[in-house]
Every structure is written in C-alpha cells, then in structure tokens.
Design a protein around this motif. Structure first.
Motif, PDB file in Angstrom:
ATOM      1  N   UNK A  54      48.666 -12.107 -55.268  1.00 11.06           N
ATOM      2  CA  UNK A  54      47.462 -11.109 -55.366  1.00 11.06           C
ATOM      3  C   UNK A  54      48.008  -9.655 -55.434  1.00 11.06           C
ATOM      4  N   UNK A  55      47.670  -9.116 -56.550  1.00 13.62           N
ATOM      5  CA  UNK A  55      47.827  -7.637 -56.699  1.00 13.62           C
ATOM      6  C   UNK A  55      47.055  -7.235 -57.753  1.00 13.62           C
ATOM      7  N   UNK A  56      47.491  -5.985 -58.351  1.00 18.89           N
ATOM      8  CA  UNK A  56      46.524  -5.381 -59.248  1.00 18.89           C
ATOM      9  C   UNK A  56      47.397  -5.629 -60.722  1.00 18.89           C
ATOM     10  N   UNK A  57      46.672  -5.052 -61.753  1.00 16.94           N
ATOM     11  CA  UNK A  57      47.337  -4.989 -63.026  1.00 16.94           C
ATOM     12  C   UNK A  57      48.309  -4.078 -63.126  1.00 16.94           C
ATOM     13  N   UNK A  58      48.895  -3.613 -64.268  1.00 12.16           N
ATOM     14  CA  UNK A  58      50.077  -3.006 -64.410  1.00 12.16           C
ATOM     15  C   UNK A  58      49.891  -1.422 -64.671  1.00 12.16           C
ATOM     16  N   UNK A  59      49.082  -0.729 -63.800  1.00 10.55           N
ATOM     17  CA  UNK A  59      48.762   0.326 -64.094  1.00 10.55           C
ATOM     18  C   UNK A  59      49.382   1.417 -63.466  1.00 10.55           C
ATOM     19  N   UNK A  62      54.893   1.048 -59.122  1.00  6.92           N
ATOM     20  CA  UNK A  62      54.917   0.066 -58.232  1.00  6.92           C
ATOM     21  C   UNK A  62      54.451  -1.291 -58.470  1.00  6.92           C
ATOM     22  N   UNK A  63      53.332  -1.259 -59.104  1.00  3.74           N
ATOM     23  CA  UNK A  63      52.851  -2.656 -59.303  1.00  3.74           C
ATOM     24  C   UNK A  63      53.739  -3.703 -60.342  1.00  3.74           C
ATOM     25  N   UNK A  64      54.151  -2.729 -61.272  1.00  6.45           N
ATOM     26  CA  UNK A  64      55.124  -3.372 -62.188  1.00  6.45           C
ATOM     27  C   UNK A  64      56.231  -3.977 -61.850  1.00  6.45           C
TER      28      UNK A  64
END
Length: 121
Positions: A54-59, A62-64
């Motif tokens: 569960x995470x967010x998009x590649x904005x 750190x998310x990437x």
C-alpha cells in the motif's frame, strides 16, 4: 507556485525526502532501498510467503525507490504478491489497509506471526 530554482544562490536550500532531477539543492533523505530490504529480511525470517503493498503513485523519488525495491525483493525471495494499492491517501487509507489484510494474510503468514509473537519457532 514558486520554485526553489528561483531562490537566490546565497540562500541555502535543502530538500527533505525528495531528490530532484537537477542538482539545485542539497538533499537529506531516507535510504528507502535499505529500509525495504530490512523489512523483507524480517518477513522472510518470520516465514511470511505472501505480501501486499500500500503506497502512493510515483510522484516522488522515495515512492519510486520503495516500489522498485519491493518488486526486486519479492523476486529475490520468491514471495507471492497479494493486494497492491498505489493510490493511497488519507481518504482511502483505511480501505487500502483492509483490502491488503483481507487478501494478503494467508494461514501460513498468520501462523508464522503467531509463532514469532509467542516465542515459538
């Protein structure tokens, strides 16, 4: 919205947990790759065979980094991927957590978790 590229050169600028494509500011952040690696090592030690994400998009970088590390380590440890939710926000966070728990908790991972928390092996 003003950009940090417009800040005068004599004013120090540091971005936190968000690297930029152009080196216009110093960067302080988390080692996302190491964090995900340590998490997977712990899960493997506990006998977990299925995980969700569960995470967010590649904005942001750190998310990437987290998403890429997750996929690399799933393959390395031959762990099954259950639910993934990449549109995580305050509004839908509870639903994402419920979905991940409902689809990712297998009897094997639940038993491994029970053994670990009770000290049994």
């Amino acid at each position: 919205m003003p950009s940090i590229s417009n800040v005068p050169d004599d004013i120090p600028v540091v971005t936190v947990d968000r690297a930029l494509d152009k080196p216009i500011a110093d960067f302080g952040g988390v080692d996302n790759e190491l964090g995900i690696q340590l998490l997977f090592e712990h899960l493997v030690e506990q006998g977990v065979t299925s995980v969700g994400y569960a995470g967010t998009d590649d904005a942001t970088t750190s998310r990437v980094e987290r998403w890429q590390s997750f996929h690399r380590l799933v393959r390395r440890h031959d762990i099954e991927v259950g639910a993934t939710c990449r549109v995580f926000s305050v509004e839908n966070g509870g639903n994402a957590g419920t979905t991940c728990l409902a689809t990712c908790w297998s009897p094997a991972s639940t038993e491994a978790s029970s053994r670990a928390s009770s000290g049994r092996r």
